[in-house]
Design a protein around this motif. Structure first.
Motif, PDB file in Angstrom:
ATOM      1  N   ALA A 195       3.585   2.962   2.345  1.00 43.29           N
ATOM      2  CA  ALA A 195       4.943   3.747   1.264  1.00 43.29           C
ATOM      3  C   ALA A 195       5.031   3.625   0.480  1.00 43.29           C
ATOM      4  O   ALA A 195       4.564   2.546  -0.253  1.00 43.29           O
ATOM      5  N   TRP A 210      15.002   0.624  -2.661  1.00 44.03           N
ATOM      6  CA  TRP A 210      13.931   1.172  -1.754  1.00 44.03           C
ATOM      7  C   TRP A 210      12.736   0.615  -1.050  1.00 44.03           C
ATOM      8  O   TRP A 210      13.142   0.245   0.027  1.00 44.03           O
ATOM      9  N   MET A 224       3.516  -1.721   0.628  1.00 45.44           N
ATOM     10  CA  MET A 224       4.333  -1.091  -0.248  1.00 45.44           C
ATOM     11  C   MET A 224       3.364  -1.164  -1.411  1.00 45.44           C
ATOM     12  O   MET A 224       3.177  -2.195  -1.777  1.00 45.44           O
ATOM     13  N   GLY A 269      11.794  -0.955   7.455  1.00 43.63           N
ATOM     14  CA  GLY A 269      10.183  -0.677   7.826  1.00 43.63           C
ATOM     15  C   GLY A 269       9.112  -0.973   8.386  1.00 43.63           C
ATOM     16  O   GLY A 269       9.765  -1.780   8.681  1.00 43.63           O
ATOM     17  N   LEU A 329      13.187  -0.570   2.860  1.00 43.89           N
ATOM     18  CA  LEU A 329      11.628  -1.084   3.655  1.00 43.89           C
ATOM     19  C   LEU A 329      11.741  -2.557   4.347  1.00 43.89           C
ATOM     20  O   LEU A 329      10.990  -2.519   5.261  1.00 43.89           O
ATOM     21  N   TYR A 343      10.879   8.007   6.947  1.00 38.82           N
ATOM     22  CA  TYR A 343      10.457   6.357   6.835  1.00 38.82           C
ATOM     23  C   TYR A 343       9.428   5.741   8.213  1.00 38.82           C
ATOM     24  O   TYR A 343       8.697   5.344   7.893  1.00 38.82           O
TER      25      TYR A 343
END
Ligand code: GDP
Ligand code: MG
Length: 178
Positions: free
Chosen positions: A88, A106, A120, A114, A110, A82
């Motif tokens: 994402a 997740w 997202m 991230g 992130l 990523y």
């Protein structure tokens, strides 16, 4: 310019995250090729596909989509996957509460590691399997609201909301200065 970006034509890296079996590869294949293959095997090897969409304001967004080759099973490999992603898409299966928990994992990952301006989306897939639903739509809505994410339920099988998912992401992308 080096990034291949201008104000009218964006190019963005998009990754999909979520438990194995939730339908990530099927969502990508439905979006890019308009197909659903119920006999398809688990993704083998890294897979990369791209698809460009045009928005109403005559801008275009080229999604460079990285589909995992099962890296979802190896949390330690995920950052490689990523890194640099502008988008994402975090997918769970509405018939599988464990996959909803994993989706939340997740999201947290992130948020910690991230890109700071990552867009997202939370996706409840397999929405065609209504009689087997085990995650309420409101739980998805509430979780996404709390975390500033876009939420949608999709079916890669029937194509329901697949284009809408990517169009909504495209609208939410930060635009480079004109
Ligand atoms: P991945 O491991 O997340 O990439 O999951 P896959 O895309 O390989 O899909 C896993 C399984 O779920 C396959 O058997 C698909 O046929 C099935 N599947 C994927 N999307 C849907 C959907 O929207 N509805 C239904 N009923 N099955 C789906
Ligand atoms: Mg897959």
């Amino acid at each position: 310019n080096g990034g291949g970006q201008d104000a009218k034509n964006l190019r963005v890296k998009l990754v999909l995250l979520g438990d194995s079996g939730v339908g990530k590869s099927c969502i990508v294949l439905r979006f890019v090729r308009g197909q659903f293959d119920p006999t398809s095997k688990v993704t083998v090897g890294a897979s990369f596909l791209s698809q460009t969409i045009a928005l109403q304001d005559s801008t275009t967004v080229k999604f460079e989509i990285w589909d995992t080759a099962g890296q979802e099973r190896y949390a330690a490999l995920a950052p490689l996957y990523y890194r640099g992603a502008a988008v994402a898409v975090i997918v769970y299966d509405i018939t599988c509460p464990e996959s909803f928990s994993k989706a939340q994992y997740w999201v947290k990952e992130l948020q910690k590691h991230g890109s700071p301006d990552i867009v997202m989306a939370l996706v409840g897939n397999k929405a065609d399997l209504l009689e087997k639903r085990e995650v309420a739509i409101q739980d998805g809505i509430d979780y996404a609201d709390k975390n500033g994410m876009f939420f949608i339920e999709t079916s890669a099988k029937t194509a329901d909301n697949i284009n809408e998912l990517f169009e909504e992401i495209a609208k939410r992308l930060p635009r480079p200065p004109v």
